[in-house]
Design an enzyme around this catalytic site. Structure first.
Site, PDB file in Angstrom:
ATOM      1  N   THR A 169       0.803  -1.224   0.000  1.00 18.19           N
ATOM      2  CA  THR A 169       0.000   0.000   0.000  1.00 18.19           C
ATOM      3  C   THR A 169       0.835   1.272   0.000  1.00 18.19           C
ATOM      4  O   THR A 169       0.301   2.353  -0.254  1.00 18.19           O
ATOM      5  CB  THR A 169      -0.944   0.019   1.213  1.00 18.19           C
ATOM      6  OG1 THR A 169      -0.182  -0.224   2.402  1.00 18.19           O
ATOM      7  CG2 THR A 169      -2.009  -1.064   1.075  1.00 18.19           C
ATOM      8  N   ASP A 170       2.131   1.149   0.278  1.00 20.81           N
ATOM      9  CA  ASP A 170       3.018   2.311   0.211  1.00 20.81           C
ATOM     10  C   ASP A 170       4.179   2.012  -0.735  1.00 20.81           C
ATOM     11  O   ASP A 170       5.343   2.257  -0.411  1.00 20.81           O
ATOM     12  CB  ASP A 170       3.528   2.670   1.611  1.00 20.81           C
ATOM     13  CG  ASP A 170       4.200   4.045   1.651  1.00 20.81           C
ATOM     14  OD1 ASP A 170       3.925   4.871   0.748  1.00 20.81           O
ATOM     15  OD2 ASP A 170       4.995   4.300   2.572  1.00 20.81           O
ATOM     16  N   LEU A 171       3.846   1.475  -1.911  1.00 21.53           N
ATOM     17  CA  LEU A 171       4.878   1.152  -2.893  1.00 21.53           C
ATOM     18  C   LEU A 171       5.429   2.441  -3.491  1.00 21.53           C
ATOM     19  O   LEU A 171       4.761   3.127  -4.260  1.00 21.53           O
ATOM     20  CB  LEU A 171       4.307   0.262  -3.993  1.00 21.53           C
ATOM     21  CG  LEU A 171       5.315  -0.252  -5.029  1.00 21.53           C
ATOM     22  CD1 LEU A 171       6.397  -1.103  -4.366  1.00 21.53           C
ATOM     23  CD2 LEU A 171       4.606  -1.046  -6.123  1.00 21.53           C
TER      24      LEU A 171
END
EC number: 2.7.1.166
Length: 240
Positions: A169-171
């Site tokens: 989700t925080d790529l």
């Protein structure tokens, strides 16, 4: 796996035999007293790098979970408790263990703790493997370029993650590490807080778009060496 409770704190370790003073492993002060601090990295909080090869077989990274944004200015590190498996550190430990055992280039999880505090809240910490001789990809790209083959490797790594139906989700470019090895460069994914399995396919292209925006942002902000040709090489690796 070793799981136990001491007072109001729950512990989870990726080993079976108890170790001396293991309840102290999530305190940076404990490692400082033993002169085992190798260094640190500043993010939302401080991540401590620890000399632990004699204990875990690898050196370790210790992080405490902090809130971000406006809410983080009011409440730095308290989270509402629901279940132990959903607590931030236990959830990230579990996902990392699955990914590591599947052969993905992620840090090996070493331990997690959840300290229950007043009014139904908890605080959390995580111990993971320290990736040696590695740096944030954006820092590397400030100094030099990756080859087309390297960008293929990055794309293949992300595809491997997506093929396991896991959404990071925080790529972003900061959560990719580049490691210098005798046989070339290896790439790692880090920081799986709040990441999870996800059904379907649509989110995968959205996840890639998020990464692309991150690279483009750092071209302006950090002056990294990144071009559309590099992105196409990454996509070619992803689609291979």
């Amino acid at each position: 796996m070793l799981e136990f409770k001491h007072k109001n704190t729950f512990f989870l370790f990726n080993f079976k035999q108890p170790k001396a003073q293991q309840a102290c492993f999530f305190r940076s002060s404990f490692w400082k007293k033993q002169a085992r601090i190798l260094g640190s990295a500043q993010g939302r909080g401080v991540t401590w790098f620890l000399q632990t090869k004699d204990l875990f077989g690898v050196n370790a990274a210790l992080k405490h979970y902090y809130r971000g944004g406006l809410w983080g200015k009011i409440n730095r590190d308290y989270y509402r408790f629901s279940t132990l498996s959903n607590a931030r550190s236990f959830a990230e430990f579990s996902l990392l263990k699955q990914l590591h055992e599947a052969g993905l280039a992620v840090p090996k999880p070493l331990g997690a703790c959840v300290e229950k505090v007043a009014f139904g809240f908890y605080r959390a910490d995580l111990l993971t493997e320290k990736i040696e001789h590695a740096q944030d990809l954006t820092v590397y790209l400030q100094q030099g370029k990756l080859t087309e083959q390297d960008w293929h490797k990055v794309g293949q790594l992300i595809h491997q993650l997506h093929s396991l139906q896991v959404c990071h989700t925080d790529l972003n470019a900061h959560n990719i590490l580049v490691q210098q090895r005798d046989d070339g460069r290896k790439f790692w994914l880090i920081d799986f807080d709040k990441c999870a399995h996800q059904l379907g396919e649509r989110w995968k292209s959205e996840n890639l778009n998020r990464l692309h925006r991150s690279f483009m942002k750092e071209v302006t902000r950090m002056k990294i060496q990144f071009s559309e040709q590099d992105w196409q090489a990454l996509l070619a690796g992803y689609q291979a």
